[in-house]
Design a protein around this motif. Structure first.
Motif, PDB file in Angstrom:
ATOM      1  N   SER A  78      10.200  -9.005  -5.100  1.00 42.13           N
ATOM      2  CA  SER A  78       9.187  -9.041  -4.063  1.00 42.13           C
ATOM      3  C   SER A  78       9.301 -10.350  -3.302  1.00 42.13           C
ATOM      4  CB  SER A  78       7.821  -8.933  -4.743  1.00 42.13           C
ATOM      5  OG  SER A  78       6.805  -9.083  -3.811  1.00 42.13           O
TER       6      SER A  78
ATOM      7  N   GLU B 101       3.473   0.302 -10.533  1.00 44.98           N
ATOM      8  CA  GLU B 101       2.542   1.192 -11.213  1.00 44.98           C
ATOM      9  C   GLU B 101       3.124   2.616 -11.281  1.00 44.98           C
ATOM     10  OE1 GLU B 101      -0.274  -0.380 -11.856  1.00 44.98           O
ATOM     11  OE2 GLU B 101      -1.636   1.225 -12.470  1.00 44.98           O
ATOM     12  N   HIS B 102       3.616   3.061 -10.153  1.00 44.47           N
ATOM     13  CA  HIS B 102       4.151   4.421 -10.063  1.00 44.47           C
ATOM     14  C   HIS B 102       5.358   4.601 -10.980  1.00 44.47           C
ATOM     15  CE1 HIS B 102       5.494   8.197  -8.397  1.00 44.47           C
ATOM     16  NE2 HIS B 102       6.644   7.659  -8.032  1.00 44.47           N
TER      17      HIS B 102
ATOM     18  N   ARG C 162      10.194   5.733   0.102  1.00 42.31           N
ATOM     19  CA  ARG C 162      11.031   4.755  -0.613  1.00 42.31           C
ATOM     20  C   ARG C 162      10.924   4.976  -2.126  1.00 42.31           C
ATOM     21  NH1 ARG C 162       9.809  -1.428  -0.167  1.00 42.31           N
ATOM     22  NH2 ARG C 162       9.051  -0.760   1.860  1.00 42.31           N
ATOM     23  N   TYR C 163       9.737   5.310  -2.606  1.00 38.24           N
ATOM     24  CA  TYR C 163       9.608   5.620  -4.039  1.00 38.24           C
ATOM     25  C   TYR C 163      10.589   6.747  -4.398  1.00 38.24           C
ATOM     26  CZ  TYR C 163       4.958   3.240  -4.075  1.00 38.24           C
ATOM     27  OH  TYR C 163       3.917   2.362  -3.972  1.00 38.24           O
TER      28      TYR C 163
ATOM     29  N   SER D 286       7.570  -5.836   0.829  1.00 34.47           N
ATOM     30  CA  SER D 286       6.784  -6.208  -0.332  1.00 34.47           C
ATOM     31  C   SER D 286       5.374  -5.631  -0.384  1.00 34.47           C
ATOM     32  CB  SER D 286       6.724  -7.729  -0.442  1.00 34.47           C
ATOM     33  OG  SER D 286       6.051  -8.263   0.673  1.00 34.47           O
ATOM     34  N   ALA D 287       4.740  -5.442   0.761  1.00 32.27           N
ATOM     35  CA  ALA D 287       3.332  -5.028   0.719  1.00 32.27           C
ATOM     36  C   ALA D 287       3.204  -3.713  -0.040  1.00 32.27           C
ATOM     37  CB  ALA D 287       2.767  -4.887   2.135  1.00 32.27           C
ATOM     38  N   GLY D 288       2.544  -3.761  -1.160  1.00 27.69           N
ATOM     39  CA  GLY D 288       2.347  -2.539  -1.940  1.00 27.69           C
ATOM     40  C   GLY D 288       3.313  -2.376  -3.098  1.00 27.69           C
ATOM     41  N   GLN D 289       4.156  -3.376  -3.335  1.00 27.96           N
ATOM     42  CA  GLN D 289       5.108  -3.210  -4.439  1.00 27.96           C
ATOM     43  C   GLN D 289       4.426  -3.197  -5.813  1.00 27.96           C
ATOM     44  OE1 GLN D 289       7.956  -6.202  -3.332  1.00 27.96           O
ATOM     45  NE2 GLN D 289       9.515  -4.696  -2.836  1.00 27.96           N
ATOM     46  N   GLY D 290       3.199  -3.699  -5.874  1.00 35.56           N
ATOM     47  CA  GLY D 290       2.445  -3.571  -7.119  1.00 35.56           C
ATOM     48  C   GLY D 290       2.155  -2.108  -7.413  1.00 35.56           C
ATOM     49  N   ASP D 291       1.851  -1.391  -6.361  1.00 39.00           N
ATOM     50  CA  ASP D 291       1.619   0.048  -6.511  1.00 39.00           C
ATOM     51  C   ASP D 291       2.902   0.762  -6.918  1.00 39.00           C
ATOM     52  OD1 ASP D 291      -0.379   2.329  -5.906  1.00 39.00           O
ATOM     53  OD2 ASP D 291       1.453   2.950  -4.869  1.00 39.00           O
TER      54      ASP D 291
ATOM     55  N   ASP E 115       3.739   6.506 -13.948  1.00 35.75           N
ATOM     56  CA  ASP E 115       3.935   7.931 -13.654  1.00 35.75           C
ATOM     57  C   ASP E 115       5.299   8.422 -14.119  1.00 35.75           C
ATOM     58  OD1 ASP E 115       1.569   7.489 -12.389  1.00 35.75           O
ATOM     59  OD2 ASP E 115       2.299   7.829 -10.350  1.00 35.75           O
TER      60      ASP E 115
ATOM     61  N   THR F 261       8.417   5.865   4.994  1.00 34.50           N
ATOM     62  CA  THR F 261       7.184   5.395   4.359  1.00 34.50           C
ATOM     63  C   THR F 261       7.488   4.813   2.982  1.00 34.50           C
ATOM     64  OG1 THR F 261       6.646   7.413   3.158  1.00 34.50           O
ATOM     65  CG2 THR F 261       5.943   7.310   5.455  1.00 34.50           C
ATOM     66  N   LEU F 262       6.515   4.086   2.486  1.00 24.05           N
ATOM     67  CA  LEU F 262       6.637   3.525   1.145  1.00 24.05           C
ATOM     68  C   LEU F 262       6.839   4.644   0.123  1.00 24.05           C
ATOM     69  CD1 LEU F 262       6.504   0.767  -0.257  1.00 24.05           C
ATOM     70  CD2 LEU F 262       4.060   1.101  -0.557  1.00 24.05           C
ATOM     71  N   LEU F 263       6.147   5.743   0.303  1.00 21.35           N
ATOM     72  CA  LEU F 263       6.290   6.842  -0.666  1.00 21.35           C
ATOM     73  C   LEU F 263       7.679   7.457  -0.594  1.00 21.35           C
ATOM     74  CD1 LEU F 263       2.789   8.576  -0.437  1.00 21.35           C
ATOM     75  CD2 LEU F 263       3.561   6.733  -1.935  1.00 21.35           C
TER      76      LEU F 263
END
Ligand code: SF4
Ligand code: SF4
Lengths: 429, 385
Positions: free
Chosen positions: A361, A377-378, A341-342, A369-374, A382, A337-339
């Protein structure tokens, strides 16, 4: 620009030479087959793939992504993309697919060799949904037997596959055996499968050690720009003696460099983690944008598309089907998942001691790429890790704006420099 | 268009566009139970209903929500529904939902599931992996297991255990709704003058917002009402609409397609909510039965890749079955699955000799003049061929 390092340089060791040679041989072999010499090929995809099983049937793996990126590197992708667009593909479709479709319609003839028509299409659906479209289209065009291997996306918080998922993938791999026997004419030989899996296990071990080398300062090579050199052998030759030998030489050479305290640049000034695929048509120019700041990638997510070995995964010759399944399920970036990957990037930033995260991106690849703005942000908000987000494409040269990228990258490193001097605010752009 | 003015349809128009989800709030109040928002395309709604929850179609913000926060999370080249659904979260419109369900339909939707989870940690995210190896003998067992997993996840949210009987009952409830939708679709295909697509769409969309037990009588009534109409067929082009299976075009856009001179005789709007060709088999393991229906008894979806039967062939069969003269591909901007399919459709349609028109839309659009003009030109070229 008083702060930048002098002449842009990059690491060009024997690894690069060896890679060129091996890939040359690989494409010559494909060309021979395309021209009628004996040999069978299977097309499959990079993300966590079962190449070990295909090699058991002497099927030579052909990755349309590797072909597509080679086309971009040689700067011939655009007319092929446009050819596909004439045929009805959209500007918003992944340009890897379009370049490949264009290549097919041009008789599969590329400057680096001719791609034979595949004897079988094995779509390892590992994360990327475009894979499914791509092979569905190829199945229509090529008419070869086609099969999807359905890899359940990781749905557990800990990132481990469920026992049911492993069993399901193993079952599908076993169901594949009769088809592979039929198209290859080679009967399944379990001992051979195990031998190939053993080679992969050893390759994975070396690759993992190579990756650990960039924890040192300076990093002996760039874990983005130089890693991509090693990726082609990792996919095209994994499970072969030649592939293993390549990684033995690479490991020896890079270790020696590390011990001599040599890095790819005269001075390592910034350690960065790069997320996202590279802009293949402008790889060199893109690299130079970082080189001028003395920025070296110490880790990258792109180098884990086909497998994440650095956190401990190894193929297991005692359980060949299960370990191939596990590799496909959880030991690669695409099926996580993207998370997750974070977390992977955060781990790189901390354990590889990076100063910043750079997110490249690319429009083509929404998996990345989808969600790389988030993501930005993280990391910036954060985690307080300086983070830069820049955009272009991995295959389509029309989306690369050198001046714009340069401005953004310069501004970022200037601010990073500033932060270093003054301990100022977090940078994120 | 006189028919749209009839009461049954008109009174639901606002309901389906209302992003405060009035039907869901009312249901929650009435039952005291929980709701789960289902991102398109196909969601195993029966499983949620079996857990005592109301599964609700969440199709983004349409042209009712201004995207203020979500576009910093998703880039300009990502389809609108992904951003507007996230935006619904930011503006509190998803508050009636205790959980959100996402599926392995495409890369942006998959990543949206993660972004949702990070930004709204209190709202449970269920991610369903739908199989893509339809030919595998292992797929039914796998999917049945996946549905059981979903049942237990949703059961945790709802605070109860889902039994086989629960699922069997839930399946019956949705079977009834789907059978009515099939009848409505068949009526429109047979006599499109009696049921406008905007009306049919309103009903189908309503079914994604209501308890199946409550919506079934409405659908039944509407069916009877439409059957009884005595409209005369107009000289319009019988057209199959494809490409709008996920992000939804504004209702006014759907209306303007027909107003421009088409009868839509088939479409893939909201298709994930009416995927099955017939009833789900009763008796035996209801999880396996549901899995089998998805794998072997469902229509082609752009997000389902069934190598056993080429999807372009399925479109051609639809054209032949509905005696359509044309195809309109109405694809959501930036929707890769749809856009990929278009490349296959185009070749097949040219070969089949069926004229087609390619259009792109965005859910947030307000002006339809250009599209309407294009359709009019297309229709004229058809009528005076
Ligand atoms: S979308 Fe990304 S992962 Fe998928 S085929 Fe294209 S480049 Fe590869
Ligand atoms: S509109 Fe298309 S791209 Fe967007 S979420 Fe839906 S299927 Fe995915």
């Amino acid at each position: 620009m008083s702060t930048t390092t002098a002449a842009p340089t990059s690491y060009q060791g024997t690894v690069h030479e060896l890679q060129k040679e091996l890939m040359g041989t690989y494409y010559r072999q494909l060309t021979d087959i395309a021209e009628g010499k004996p040999g069978k090929t299977a097309q499959l995809l990079i993300a966590g793939n079962p190449v070990e099983l295909l090699r058991t049937f002497d099927l030579i793996p052909v990755y349309p992504e590797v072909n597509a990126l080679q086309l971009a590197v040689r700067k011939v992708s655009l007319p092929l993309i446009q050819k596909a667009e004439e045929l009805g593909y959209a500007t918003d479709n992944c340009a890897y697919v379009k370049a490949d479709i264009g290549l097919y319609h041009g008789g599969y003839k590329a400057p680096f060799g001719t791609v034979p028509k595949p004897d079988v299409l094995v779509c390892n659906y590992v994360g990327c949904n475009v894979y499914l479209n791509w092979f569905e289209h190829l199945a229509e065009l090529v008419g070869a037997p086609a099969v999807n291997i359905d890899i359940p996306f990781i749905r557990t918080p800990d990132g481990e596959p469920r026992a049911e998922d492993v069993a399901y993938v193993v079952a599908q791999l076993q169901e594949l055996v009769p088809l592979l026997e039929r198209v290859s004419g080679v009967p399944f030989d379990e001992a051979k499968f195990k031998r190939i899996v053993t080679l992969s296990a050893r390759t994975g071990e070396l690759w993992s050690r190579i990756k650990a080398l960039t924890m040192r300062a300076p990093a002996p090579y760039d874990a983005y720009f130089d890693s991509v050199t090693m990726m082609a052998p990792l996919y095209c030759l994994r499970g072969t003696e030649e592939g293993l030998a390549f990684f033995e030489s690479a490991y020896a050479e890079l270790t020696a460099r590390a011990e001599r305290g040599e890095g790819p640049l005269p001075e390592e000034r910034f350690r960065i983690v790069i997320e996202g695929p590279p802009p293949w048509p402008f790889l060199r120019a893109f690299r130079d944008l970082f080189t001028r700041w003395g920025a070296v990638a110490v880790a990258s997510t792109y180098s884990t598309v086909g497998g994440i070995w650095e956190f401990g995964f190894r193929h297991d010759p005692e359980h060949p089907f299960e370990s191939v399944a596990e590799h496909m399920l959880s030991a690669n970036l695409c099926n996580r998942t993207l998370l997750q990957r974070y977390d992977q990037i955060e781990r790189y930033a901390r354990e590889w001691k990076a100063d910043a995260v750079v997110i490249h991106s690319v429009k083509s690849c929404r998996l990345f790429s989808a969600g790389q703005g988030d993501m930005r942000e993280h990391f910036a908000r954060d985690l307080d890790i300086p983070t830069l987000l820049i955009e272009s494409d991995l295959e389509d040269p029309r989306y690369f704006s050198h001046a714009q990228l340069r401005n953004r990258i310069d501004a970022f490193f200037e601010a990073l420099e500033q932060r270093r001097i003054t301990g100022a605010e977090v940078v994120h752009a | 268009m006189t028919v749209v003015e009839t009461r049954t349809f008109e009174r639901f128009r606002d309901v389906i566009e209302d992003r405060s989800f009035p039907t869901v709030r009312a249901w929650r109040e009435r039952t005291g139970r929980k709701a789960v928002g289902c991102f398109p395309v196909y969601a195993p709604v029966e499983v949620a209903y079996a857990a005592g929850m109301l599964p609700v179609g969440v199709f983004g913000g349409g042209n009712r929500v201004e995207i203020a926060n979500a576009d910093s999370r998703f880039q300009s080249f990502i389809c609108s529904i992904v951003k507007s659904t996230l935006e619904l979260g930011f503006v509190g419109a998803l508050d009636p939902f205790d959980a959100m369900m996402f599926h392995s339909i495409c890369d942006p939707a998959r990543n949206l599931a993660s972004v949702m989870q990070r930004n709204f940690p209190a709202r449970h995210v269920v991610y369903v992996h739908l199989p893509q190896n339809m030919a595998s003998p292992s797929a039914v067992t796998y999917l049945a297991g996946e549905l059981r997993r979903v049942a237990s996840e949703l059961g945790d949210v709802a605070g109860r255990t889902v039994t086989d009987d629960d699922l069997a009952r839930a399946t019956l409830a949705y079977d009834e709704v789907r059978a009515l939708l099939r009848e409505l679709y068949a009526l429109r295909s047979r006599a499109p003058e009696r049921l406008a697509t905007a009306e049919l769409y309103t009903l189908a969309r309503l079914a994604t917002l209501m308890d199946p037990a409550d919506v079934a009588p409405i659908l039944g009534e509407a069916l009877a009402e439409a059957e009884a109409r005595a409209e005369r067929p107009k000289d319009r082009v019988r057209t199959v609409l494809v490409g709008s299976f996920c992000e939804q075009p504004p209702l006014e856009l759907i209306e303007s397609l027909e107003a421009a001179g088409c009868y839509l005789v088939d479409d893939d709007l909201l298709q994930g909510w009416r995927p099955f060709l017939g009833h789900v088999a009763a008796g035996g393991d209801p999880f396996a039965a549901l899995a089998r229906s998805y794998l072997d008894g469902s229509a082609h979806l752009s997000t389902k890749h069934d190598l056993r039967r080429p999807r372009a062939q399925a479109l051609i069969e639809t054209i032949d079955r509905t005696k359509a003269d044309a195809v309109i591909f109405l694809g959501a901007k930036f929707c890769e699955p749809g856009l990929f399919d278009y490349a296959l459709y185009r070749t097949a349609l040219e070969k089949h000799g069926t004229p087609h028109l390619f259009l792109e839309f965005e859910e947030k659009m307000w002006l339809y003049d250009r599209i309407r003009a294009e359709v009019e030109t297309f229709v004229e070229s058809m009528l005076f061929r």
